[in-house]
Design an enzyme around this catalytic site. Structure first.
Site, short mmCIF file in Angstrom:
data_model
loop_
_atom_site.label_atom_id
_atom_site.label_comp_id
_atom_site.label_asym_id
_atom_site.label_seq_id
_atom_site.Cartn_x
_atom_site.Cartn_y
_atom_site.Cartn_z
N ASP A 67 0.82 -1.22 0.00
CA ASP A 67 0.00 0.00 0.00
C ASP A 67 0.85 1.27 0.00
OD1 ASP A 67 0.68 -0.91 2.64
OD2 ASP A 67 -0.76 0.48 3.51
N HIS A 269 -3.33 7.25 6.99
CA HIS A 269 -3.29 5.79 7.15
C HIS A 269 -4.38 5.34 8.13
CE1 HIS A 269 -1.51 1.73 7.59
NE2 HIS A 269 -0.91 2.00 6.44
#
Length: 306
Positions: A67, A269
């Site tokens: 990611d 995040h």
């Protein structure tokens, strides 16, 4: 200058959030962009902004989880056709980054039309780019993960021309000497140039953290920072669960910015378990717990750096 969040989700994208990508726009100090992590579809996110890939000069990767790097192949290859020709790009990241990039480019038969330099980093590395100081600090995330502390150059004060004229010093080349030096000797007299300048400004301190649970190196990276961009996968719930997966809980992050005298915190995040309603509620709660200015970033959020 400003920080632009292009991807703010943890691990998986959601309908509202892309995976990790953050841009530091150095305008007007320098006419370029720096990227921190490059999540999947980063180049698609850029299409919704005024950011130009040809002005992207440096990419800093915190760690090699997908990611944070799966957007690199698209950004690197598209840059060739979007103003990047012959303009060097430097890529920083943990050991293994060069192998990843070389393998993808080789297998896909991709050819870049610009120089690409890949620098594999380690704890304590220091770099200077355009008078900007970068320090690398190791974090704790199960695999090598790093944070980057960015210290901008100090800004000198402006000349107070009225004081110079009052002193009998007429405008001319000598004014440049007053700008550049601490002392100037003129007609046998020594002048301390600070007496003829406004106060200068200390360079801003910005810190971009990779994924991490609390660790000692975080403290030194964050100390007296003007802005910290920090992952917070767990905005509430069990703190031990966050540490089990080598991530940060909101209590960890608030403790860090408090002890480090941080002025502004940008949280990214964020776990996909949180809805927009959850985030709005938690944001209000979080801001009552700290004197630091706290923002939970959305994709395309922008934050000016004075």
């Amino acid at each position: 200058m400003k920080i632009i969040c292009l991807g703010t989700s943890a691990g998986l994208p959601t309908k509202e959030r892309n995976t990790q990508t953050t841009i530091l726009s150095l305008n007007p100090l320098y006419n370029e962009y720096w990227m921190f992590d490059c999540g999947e579809a980063a180049q698609h996110q850029i299409l919704h902004t005024s950011i130009k890939l040809g002005r992207l000069t440096h990419i800093f990767i915190s760690h090699l989880h997908g990611d944070h790097i799966f957007g690199l192949p698209g950004v690197l290859t598209s840059r060739s056709f979007q103003g990047g020709q012959d303009k060097k790009l430097t890529l920083y990241g943990p050991t293994g980054l060069k192998q990843f990039v070389d393998t993808v480019l080789t297998i896909s038969c991709s050819h870049l039309n610009y120089p690409l330099e890949i620098i594999e980093i380690d704890h304590g590395d220091e770099f200077v780019i355009n008078d900007i100081e970068i320090t690398v600090g190791a974090l704790k995330h199960g695999i090598p993960s790093f944070g980057y502390r960015i210290v901008m150059p100090d800004t000198a004060g402006n000349l107070i021309k009225e004081k110079l004229i009052a002193e009998g010093i007429a405008p001319g080349p000598v004014y440049k000497e007053f700008k550049l030096h601490e002392q100037v000797t003129l007609n046998g007299k020594i002048y301390n140039t600070k007496d003829f300048k406004t106060a200068g400004k200390k360079g801003k301190k910005l810190v971009f953290f990779g994924d991490t649970m609390p660790c000692e190196n975080e403290v030194s990276l964050a100390e007296n920072a003007d802005v910290v961009v920090h992952e917070c996968t767990y905005l509430d719930e069990d703190i031990e669960l966050s540490h089990k997966y080598y991530h940060s809980h909101i209590d960890d992050v608030l403790s860090l910015v408090s002890s480090g005298n941080v002025k502004k915190l940008i949280i990214n995040h964020v776990s996909n378990r949180y809805t927009t309603k959850d985030i709005n509620r938690l944001s209000a709660e979080i801001n009552t717990k700290t004197e630091c200015e706290v923002f939970i970033a959305d994709d395309f959020s922008e934050y000016d750096i004075e």
